[in-house]
Design a protein around this motif. Structure first.
Motif, short mmCIF file in Angstrom:
data_model
loop_
_atom_site.label_atom_id
_atom_site.label_comp_id
_atom_site.label_asym_id
_atom_site.label_seq_id
_atom_site.Cartn_x
_atom_site.Cartn_y
_atom_site.Cartn_z
N ASN A 163 8.87 -4.02 -7.19
CA ASN A 163 10.01 -3.12 -7.03
C ASN A 163 11.27 -3.56 -7.77
O ASN A 163 12.31 -2.88 -7.69
CB ASN A 163 10.34 -2.94 -5.55
CG ASN A 163 9.28 -2.11 -4.83
OD1 ASN A 163 8.72 -1.19 -5.40
ND2 ASN A 163 9.00 -2.46 -3.58
N ILE A 164 11.20 -4.67 -8.50
CA ILE A 164 12.36 -5.06 -9.33
C ILE A 164 12.52 -4.00 -10.43
O ILE A 164 11.59 -3.75 -11.20
CB ILE A 164 12.14 -6.46 -9.95
CG1 ILE A 164 12.13 -7.52 -8.85
CG2 ILE A 164 13.21 -6.75 -10.98
CD1 ILE A 164 11.80 -8.92 -9.36
N PRO A 165 13.69 -3.37 -10.51
CA PRO A 165 13.85 -2.23 -11.43
C PRO A 165 13.70 -2.59 -12.90
O PRO A 165 13.00 -1.90 -13.64
CB PRO A 165 15.28 -1.73 -11.13
CG PRO A 165 15.64 -2.31 -9.82
CD PRO A 165 14.89 -3.59 -9.70
N ASN A 166 14.35 -3.67 -13.33
CA ASN A 166 14.34 -4.02 -14.75
C ASN A 166 13.74 -5.40 -14.93
O ASN A 166 14.42 -6.41 -14.87
CB ASN A 166 15.76 -3.98 -15.31
CG ASN A 166 15.79 -4.28 -16.81
OD1 ASN A 166 14.73 -4.44 -17.44
ND2 ASN A 166 16.98 -4.36 -17.38
N LYS A 167 12.45 -5.44 -15.15
CA LYS A 167 11.76 -6.72 -15.30
C LYS A 167 12.02 -7.38 -16.65
O LYS A 167 11.65 -8.53 -16.86
CB LYS A 167 10.27 -6.54 -15.05
CG LYS A 167 9.93 -6.11 -13.63
CD LYS A 167 8.44 -5.99 -13.42
CE LYS A 167 8.14 -5.59 -11.99
NZ LYS A 167 8.73 -4.28 -11.63
N LEU A 168 12.63 -6.64 -17.57
CA LEU A 168 12.95 -7.21 -18.89
C LEU A 168 14.33 -7.87 -18.91
O LEU A 168 14.71 -8.46 -19.91
CB LEU A 168 12.89 -6.11 -19.96
CG LEU A 168 11.53 -5.44 -20.14
CD1 LEU A 168 11.62 -4.36 -21.21
CD2 LEU A 168 10.46 -6.46 -20.48
N GLN A 169 15.05 -7.77 -17.81
CA GLN A 169 16.38 -8.40 -17.74
C GLN A 169 16.25 -9.90 -17.98
O GLN A 169 15.35 -10.55 -17.48
CB GLN A 169 17.00 -8.15 -16.37
CG GLN A 169 18.37 -8.80 -16.18
CD GLN A 169 18.93 -8.53 -14.79
OE1 GLN A 169 18.65 -7.49 -14.20
NE2 GLN A 169 19.72 -9.46 -14.28
N THR A 170 17.16 -10.44 -18.77
CA THR A 170 17.12 -11.88 -19.07
C THR A 170 18.25 -12.60 -18.35
O THR A 170 19.25 -12.00 -17.96
CB THR A 170 17.24 -12.13 -20.59
OG1 THR A 170 18.49 -11.60 -21.05
CG2 THR A 170 16.08 -11.47 -21.34
N GLY A 171 18.08 -13.90 -18.19
CA GLY A 171 19.08 -14.71 -17.51
C GLY A 171 18.43 -15.98 -16.99
O GLY A 171 17.34 -16.36 -17.41
#
Length: 215
Positions: free
Chosen positions: A110-118
């Protein structure tokens, strides 16, 4: 003068002899040895389902690669118990560890943006036959990151009667009684119930002792 030693480490052959003796059976054939080894490996596999075996915990590390959020593990890795992410690894005045929180399969899905970096702060461990570690956010290139974790390993299987099972001494009695019960199911069913009771009592004592003593 009496000499004492703490080096009593039964090999597999001794466990098999002891187990058959408790069943009232004398080992005479190669088949009896073969089926005992098979039963013992099934028994050790079942111990992983009975709770936390502390002697199977190892500390592992995984260097993260920028842009990579999935990391494969070998089949002998059962589960990750806890994890931190380390930055500036090896630098005395700068190295820092922060907790990485575990999430369930559905929470990770359910994580909306799995491509988010950090800097990663969540992980999901897929306990498949070939385990996969998923982390989020996907590591960026701002810093170098290393995961440090406690992982539970599978107990080594046995195939040599001269080998010694890789277990602590407090589980010696438990292993002997457990194997006796497994063999009784096949060769001495009239003794199976009493041997099962003995095995369960031995396992409970060993498991109760195999604990973290911190308050």
């Amino acid at each position: 003068m009496t000499q004492t030693t703490t080096e009593f480490t039964p090999d597999l052959n001794e466990y098999i002899d002891e187990a058959y003796a408790r069943c009232g059976i004398e080992v005479r054939s190669g088949y009896q040895l073969k089926t005992a080894i098979r039963s013992l490996n099934f028994l050790l596999a079942d111990w992983a389902n009975r709770g936390l075996n502390r002697w199977t915990i190892e500390q592992g590390t995984q260097t993260l690669t920028s842009g990579t959020s999935q990391y494969g593990f070998t089949a002998d890795n059962i589960d990750i118990l806890s994890m931190v992410i380390r930055t500036d690894s090896g630098e005395t005045n700068k190295q820092s560890d922060n907790i990485v929180n575990r999430v369930s399969r559905s929470e990770f899905l359910n994580i909306p943006n799995k491509l988010q970096t950090g800097k990663p702060h969540q992980f999901y461990f897929d306990r498949d036959t070939t385990p996969i570690l998923f982390i989020w956010p996907t590591p960026d290139s701002v810093q170098t990151y290393t995961l440090v974790f406690d992982i539970m390993k599978r107990i080594d299987h046995l195939d040599n009667t001269t080998a010694s099972p890789d277990i602590p001494f407090r589980f010696y009695q438990c292993l002997a009684s457990g194997l006796a019960y497994q063999l009784a199911l096949k060769f001495a069913p009239d003794r199976a119930q009493i041997l099962k009771q003995e095995y369960e009592e031995d396992f409970k004592r060993a498991a109760d002792e195999d604990r973290d003593r911190a308050s």
